[in-house]
Design a protein around this motif. Structure first.
Motif, PDB file in Angstrom:
ATOM      1  N   PRO A 352      43.213  -3.261   9.758  1.00  0.00           N
ATOM      2  CA  PRO A 352      43.602  -4.639  10.066  1.00  0.00           C
ATOM      3  C   PRO A 352      44.207  -4.706  11.464  1.00  0.00           C
ATOM      4  O   PRO A 352      44.755  -3.722  11.972  1.00  0.00           O
ATOM      5  N   VAL A 353      44.110  -5.865  12.094  1.00  0.00           N
ATOM      6  CA  VAL A 353      44.573  -6.004  13.471  1.00  0.00           C
ATOM      7  C   VAL A 353      46.044  -5.624  13.610  1.00  0.00           C
ATOM      8  O   VAL A 353      46.438  -4.959  14.575  1.00  0.00           O
ATOM      9  N   PHE A 354      46.882  -6.008  12.655  1.00  0.00           N
ATOM     10  CA  PHE A 354      48.315  -5.706  12.799  1.00  0.00           C
ATOM     11  C   PHE A 354      48.592  -4.213  12.792  1.00  0.00           C
ATOM     12  O   PHE A 354      49.628  -3.771  13.290  1.00  0.00           O
ATOM     13  N   ALA A 355      47.663  -3.415  12.241  1.00  0.00           N
ATOM     14  CA  ALA A 355      47.868  -1.968  12.224  1.00  0.00           C
ATOM     15  C   ALA A 355      47.778  -1.373  13.627  1.00  0.00           C
ATOM     16  O   ALA A 355      48.262  -0.266  13.866  1.00  0.00           O
ATOM     17  N   LEU A 356      47.146  -2.096  14.561  1.00  0.00           N
ATOM     18  CA  LEU A 356      46.986  -1.600  15.924  1.00  0.00           C
ATOM     19  C   LEU A 356      48.140  -1.997  16.835  1.00  0.00           C
ATOM     20  O   LEU A 356      48.200  -1.579  17.987  1.00  0.00           O
ATOM     21  N   ALA A 357      49.052  -2.802  16.324  1.00  0.00           N
ATOM     22  CA  ALA A 357      50.119  -3.344  17.162  1.00  0.00           C
ATOM     23  C   ALA A 357      51.125  -2.264  17.569  1.00  0.00           C
ATOM     24  O   ALA A 357      51.274  -1.234  16.906  1.00  0.00           O
TER      25      ALA A 357
END
Length: 370
Positions: A352-357
């Motif tokens: 998920p995108v938030f995992a890359l934050a």
């Protein structure tokens, strides 16, 4: 070099269910494998994280065997460097910063997975390796699933700037027709990886080693192009990677942190690649790598262009993104994501995108080294 694109967006690990996640301990135990320039920078970053505890380190160089990690990195814990994965302390996740080539590190990754450790690696070929190493992907996926852990390849390139970032921005148009990325990568902070680029060689030495395959330039164009094509659901005719070219010869002595570039030797190279679809280049990459100075005749900066049906999307970073620090950040930010991910072989597209934050909010107030 022409490499067929055999990836099917609707098959293999790309179609695996991404709904399952695993619990992440409040304090992750981490080991770092490979203590070159990048590995040590990863250690330096992780010791600032309140949610991480470094419990071990591995490097195969005899001179580092038994050396206290605390003597190599300020504020690192007092743990001895070991030379085999078999004697590393058990940890939640291992960060592997050793080689660009998957075949060479498969035994190490396998040993870590078999000991129940999740693995994050900056190995370029691990970003989208089913293109060239489907058998290794299958083996790693099987071992990881058997032990309830996951393995993830990440980094700046491949990993973010030439694949994940264009994919995210492609959502601003209903139909992408072409993607072009041009980068200037300052290599002054890197160590052993510089051997791939031939910096510091005379032009004749560079040409001879390039012809013999000892200077190959960037490893990872295939992976970035394949990942981008998979995300856009394109089937490519082929991926073409040109031979690396010497582009800049130093007029005076210059040096990076780990390499000297005497006057008259190669200070910069350019490497290009493209993905071909229906006979036309639809993905075009070009990167200048080198030890640069302000007056070098190189168009500095990073430039991304996505030609869409409704609009052209352009991202320009005149100063360019700092490749070394970006690679370190991508690896460190992924340690909790790989623990939370569904077990098996994973790519960034599975997260998920938030995992890359950025996980900077989890860091202490220790100043960051310049």
């Amino acid at each position: 070099m022409r490499t067929p694109n055999t990836l099917d967006p609707a098959s293999g690990y790309a179609a695996a269910s991404r709904g399952a996640t695993r619990d992440v301990p409040p304090k992750l135990e981490v080991v770092v494998v490979g203590l070159g320039a990048t590995g040590l920078a990863i250690v330096e970053s992780l010791v600032r994280r309140e949610d991480c505890a470094l419990v071990g380190a591995l490097d195969i160089r005899p001179a580092l065997l038994g050396v206290d990690l605390a003597s190599l990195v300020a504020r690192a814990p007092s743990v001895p460097v070991v030379s085999s994965a078999d004697v590393l302390p058990r940890a939640d996740v291992a960060v592997v910063a050793t080689s660009s080539w998957l075949e060479g590190i498969e035994p190490t990754i396998t040993a870590l997975l078999e000991r129940g450790m999740n693995v994050v690696s900056i190995c370029e070929e691990l970003r989208e390796p089913s293109l060239s190493h489907p058998e290794i992907v299958a083996r790693l996926d099987r071992v990881a699933r058997e032990h309830g852990v996951s393995v993830l390849g990440t980094g700046c390139n491949p990993g973010m700037l030439m694949d994940t970032l264009p994919l995210v921005l492609s959502g601003l148009t209903t139909e992408v027709r072409r993607v072009a990325v041009r980068r200037t990568a300052d290599m002054s902070r890197y160590g052993a990886i510089l051997q791939k680029f031939g910096l510091g060689l005379t032009p004749d030495e560079f040409d001879a080693r390039q012809r013999s395959g000892r200077v190959m330039g960037h490893v990872g164009f295939d992976q970035s192009i394949a990942a981008l094509a998979r995300g856009l659901e394109w089937t490519l005719d082929s991926i073409e990677v040109d031979p690396v070219e010497r582009h800049l010869v130093a007029g005076a002595d210059r040096a990076g942190e780990h390499v000297a570039v005497p006057a008259g030797t190669v200070a910069g190279v350019v490497h290009r690649a493209r993905g071909i679809r229906a006979g036309e280049p639809v993905i075009e990459f070009a990167t200048h790598f080198g030890i640069f100075e302000a007056d070098d005749p190189v168009a500095r900066g990073d430039f991304l262009t996505i030609v869409g049906r409704e609009q052209t999307i352009e991202v320009t970073a005149p100063g360019g993104y700092e490749s070394f620090l970006s690679t370190v950040a991508m690896a460190c930010n992924a340690v909790s994501a790989v623990v939370a991910a569904e077990s098996g072989f994973r790519t960034i597209l599975d997260l998920p995108v938030f995992a890359l934050a950025s996980k900077g909010a989890r860091a202490t107030s220790i100043p960051v080294s310049s």
